[in-house]
Write a protein that holds these residues in place. Structure first.
Motif, PDB file in Angstrom:
ATOM      1  N   LYS A  74       0.897  -1.358  -0.117  1.00  0.00           N
ATOM      2  CA  LYS A  74      -0.073   0.070  -0.581  1.00  0.00           C
ATOM      3  C   LYS A  74       0.586   1.505   0.140  1.00  0.00           C
ATOM      4  O   LYS A  74       1.970   1.572   0.957  1.00  0.00           O
ATOM      5  CB  LYS A  74      -0.337   0.264   1.421  1.00  0.00           C
ATOM      6  N   GLU A  75       0.454   1.896  -1.528  1.00  0.00           N
ATOM      7  CA  GLU A  75       1.324   3.175  -0.773  1.00  0.00           C
ATOM      8  C   GLU A  75       1.420   4.241  -0.055  1.00  0.00           C
ATOM      9  O   GLU A  75       2.576   4.601   0.646  1.00  0.00           O
ATOM     10  CB  GLU A  75       1.394   4.403  -2.185  1.00  0.00           C
ATOM     11  N   GLU A  76       0.270   4.183   0.378  1.00  0.00           N
ATOM     12  CA  GLU A  76      -0.372   5.335   1.974  1.00  0.00           C
ATOM     13  C   GLU A  76       0.927   5.165   2.694  1.00  0.00           C
ATOM     14  O   GLU A  76       1.012   5.827   3.546  1.00  0.00           O
ATOM     15  CB  GLU A  76      -1.699   5.730   2.327  1.00  0.00           C
ATOM     16  N   GLU A  77       1.142   3.514   3.005  1.00  0.00           N
ATOM     17  CA  GLU A  77       2.072   2.992   4.857  1.00  0.00           C
ATOM     18  C   GLU A  77       3.524   3.253   4.268  1.00  0.00           C
ATOM     19  O   GLU A  77       4.506   3.433   4.664  1.00  0.00           O
ATOM     20  CB  GLU A  77       1.905   2.050   4.576  1.00  0.00           C
ATOM     21  N   LEU A  78       3.934   4.107   2.776  1.00  0.00           N
ATOM     22  CA  LEU A  78       4.992   4.048   2.270  1.00  0.00           C
ATOM     23  C   LEU A  78       5.493   6.027   2.078  1.00  0.00           C
ATOM     24  O   LEU A  78       6.980   6.229   2.227  1.00  0.00           O
ATOM     25  CB  LEU A  78       5.384   2.595   1.225  1.00  0.00           C
ATOM     26  N   LEU A  79       4.420   6.206   2.086  1.00  0.00           N
ATOM     27  CA  LEU A  79       4.708   7.720   1.585  1.00  0.00           C
ATOM     28  C   LEU A  79       5.931   8.449   2.237  1.00  0.00           C
ATOM     29  O   LEU A  79       6.459   9.562   1.726  1.00  0.00           O
ATOM     30  CB  LEU A  79       3.397   8.786   1.593  1.00  0.00           C
ATOM     31  N   LEU A  80       6.358   8.596   3.702  1.00  0.00           N
ATOM     32  CA  LEU A  80       7.678   8.962   3.664  1.00  0.00           C
ATOM     33  C   LEU A  80       8.684   8.771   3.543  1.00  0.00           C
ATOM     34  O   LEU A  80       9.543   9.422   3.043  1.00  0.00           O
ATOM     35  CB  LEU A  80       7.687   8.562   5.853  1.00  0.00           C
ATOM     36  N   VAL A  81       8.829   7.291   3.530  1.00  0.00           N
ATOM     37  CA  VAL A  81      10.072   6.883   2.727  1.00  0.00           C
ATOM     38  C   VAL A  81       9.989   7.702   0.891  1.00  0.00           C
ATOM     39  O   VAL A  81      11.516   7.442   0.748  1.00  0.00           O
ATOM     40  CB  VAL A  81      10.037   5.361   3.145  1.00  0.00           C
ATOM     41  N   ARG A  82       9.014   7.125   0.885  1.00  0.00           N
ATOM     42  CA  ARG A  82       8.757   7.732  -0.843  1.00  0.00           C
ATOM     43  C   ARG A  82       9.988   9.276  -0.425  1.00  0.00           C
ATOM     44  O   ARG A  82      10.696   9.306  -1.894  1.00  0.00           O
ATOM     45  CB  ARG A  82       7.612   7.832  -1.496  1.00  0.00           C
ATOM     46  N   GLN A  83       9.380  10.093   0.111  1.00  0.00           N
ATOM     47  CA  GLN A  83       9.781  11.687  -0.066  1.00  0.00           C
ATOM     48  C   GLN A  83      11.297  11.650   0.535  1.00  0.00           C
ATOM     49  O   GLN A  83      12.063  12.306   0.175  1.00  0.00           O
ATOM     50  CB  GLN A  83       9.290  12.328   1.265  1.00  0.00           C
ATOM     51  N   GLU A  84      11.937  10.344   1.118  1.00  0.00           N
ATOM     52  CA  GLU A  84      13.021  10.064   1.894  1.00  0.00           C
ATOM     53  C   GLU A  84      14.040  10.315   0.322  1.00  0.00           C
ATOM     54  O   GLU A  84      15.445  10.403  -0.208  1.00  0.00           O
ATOM     55  CB  GLU A  84      13.462   9.338   2.691  1.00  0.00           C
ATOM     56  N   LEU A  85      13.960   8.598  -0.306  1.00  0.00           N
ATOM     57  CA  LEU A  85      13.827   7.962  -1.402  1.00  0.00           C
ATOM     58  C   LEU A  85      14.239   9.280  -2.640  1.00  0.00           C
ATOM     59  O   LEU A  85      15.054   9.188  -3.419  1.00  0.00           O
ATOM     60  CB  LEU A  85      13.441   7.065  -1.625  1.00  0.00           C
ATOM     61  N   GLY A  86      13.039   9.533  -2.758  1.00  0.00           N
ATOM     62  CA  GLY A  86      13.245  11.116  -3.725  1.00  0.00           C
ATOM     63  C   GLY A  86      12.912  10.049  -5.366  1.00  0.00           C
ATOM     64  O   GLY A  86      13.496  10.664  -6.276  1.00  0.00           O
ATOM     65  N   ILE A  87      11.889   8.695  -5.174  1.00  0.00           N
ATOM     66  CA  ILE A  87      11.878   8.721  -6.928  1.00  0.00           C
ATOM     67  C   ILE A  87      11.049   8.939  -7.553  1.00  0.00           C
ATOM     68  O   ILE A  87      10.313   9.269  -7.171  1.00  0.00           O
ATOM     69  CB  ILE A  87      11.552   6.856  -6.320  1.00  0.00           C
ATOM     70  N   PRO A  88      11.368   9.269  -8.664  1.00  0.00           N
ATOM     71  CA  PRO A  88      10.998  10.461  -9.861  1.00  0.00           C
ATOM     72  C   PRO A  88       9.737   9.586 -10.316  1.00  0.00           C
ATOM     73  O   PRO A  88       9.667   8.632 -10.972  1.00  0.00           O
ATOM     74  CB  PRO A  88      11.733  11.022 -10.390  1.00  0.00           C
ATOM     75  N   GLN A  89       8.790  10.911 -10.947  1.00  0.00           N
ATOM     76  CA  GLN A  89       7.335  10.436 -11.392  1.00  0.00           C
ATOM     77  C   GLN A  89       7.932  11.131 -13.286  1.00  0.00           C
ATOM     78  O   GLN A  89       8.143  11.945 -12.724  1.00  0.00           O
ATOM     79  CB  GLN A  89       6.299  10.723 -10.998  1.00  0.00           C
TER      80      GLN A  89
END
Length: 202
Positions: A69-84
């Motif tokens: 689930k994306e919503e559970e991982l959003l904080l880690v996503r910000q840290e990683l900076g994976i681009p769209q």
């Protein structure tokens, strides 16, 4: 498997652009053209196939790493900076066909490269990941060929962050990175699919 030349070539004309403002052949004329309809239906099938492959890998990531689930991982996503991969040139009302085509082509190349991180993450699914990379490369080169056929200028946008793959500081970050690469690619393909389907229904 190779895809007919011109894959997704008209995609940019469909993404949020006002229909009545588009240049080129009227959509009514195009929709009655048998070759054009064949092109659309072949590429709808091809895009659906790629989406299915991405979804299969998303299920593997969910089952293997419990990342679902994306919503559970959003904080880690910000840290990683994976681009769209950006598609804003396809959304603006001041739509520019060349710019949109360039962004779609460049986006496919970005995902082709990003999938290398997924390849490292899922060594047991090498065949499926490599097929996705090949499909992304085929779509990108077909757009390039179509642009050349139409005499459109091909410009490579400077990448604002994508470029080389991020260096993941931990195994967990690598797993989350793979999760978001697949999620972003799936969104990109959804937009492409909706656009082709809309044109096929005209």
């Amino acid at each position: 498997s190779a895809v007919p030349t011109g894959t997704l070539a008209l995609l940019g004309t469909l993404l949020w652009a006002p229909w009545w403002a588009l240049d080129g052949a009227p959509l009514g004329e195009l929709s009655g053209d048998q070759d054009f309809q064949l092109f659309l239906h072949k590429n709808l099938e091809f895009t659906r196939k790629i989406k299915g492959d991405v979804a299969a890998l998303q299920r593997v990531v969910c089952d293997t790493f419990q990342l679902c689930k994306e919503e559970e991982l959003l904080l880690v996503r910000q840290e990683l900076g994976i681009p769209q991969a950006p598609l804003e040139q396809c959304h603006r009302r001041t739509f520019q066909m060349e710019s949109c085509f360039n962004q779609i082509r460049d986006g496919l190349r970005t995902y082709h490269g990003s999938l290398a991180a997924v390849l490292e993450l899922l060594p047991g699914h090498t065949g499926l990941v490599e097929t996705l990379q090949l499909d992304a490369a085929n779509l990108s080169s077909n757009i390039q060929q179509q642009m050349e056929d139409l005499g459109l200028a091909t410009v490579t946008y400077p990448t604002e962050g994508p470029g080389p793959l991020p260096t993941f500081s931990s195994r967990f970050h690598h797993q989350v990175g793979g999760f978001f690469i697949l999620a972003n690619f799936q969104r990109f393909l959804e937009t492409a699919y909706r656009a082709l389907r809309h044109l096929a229904r005209l």
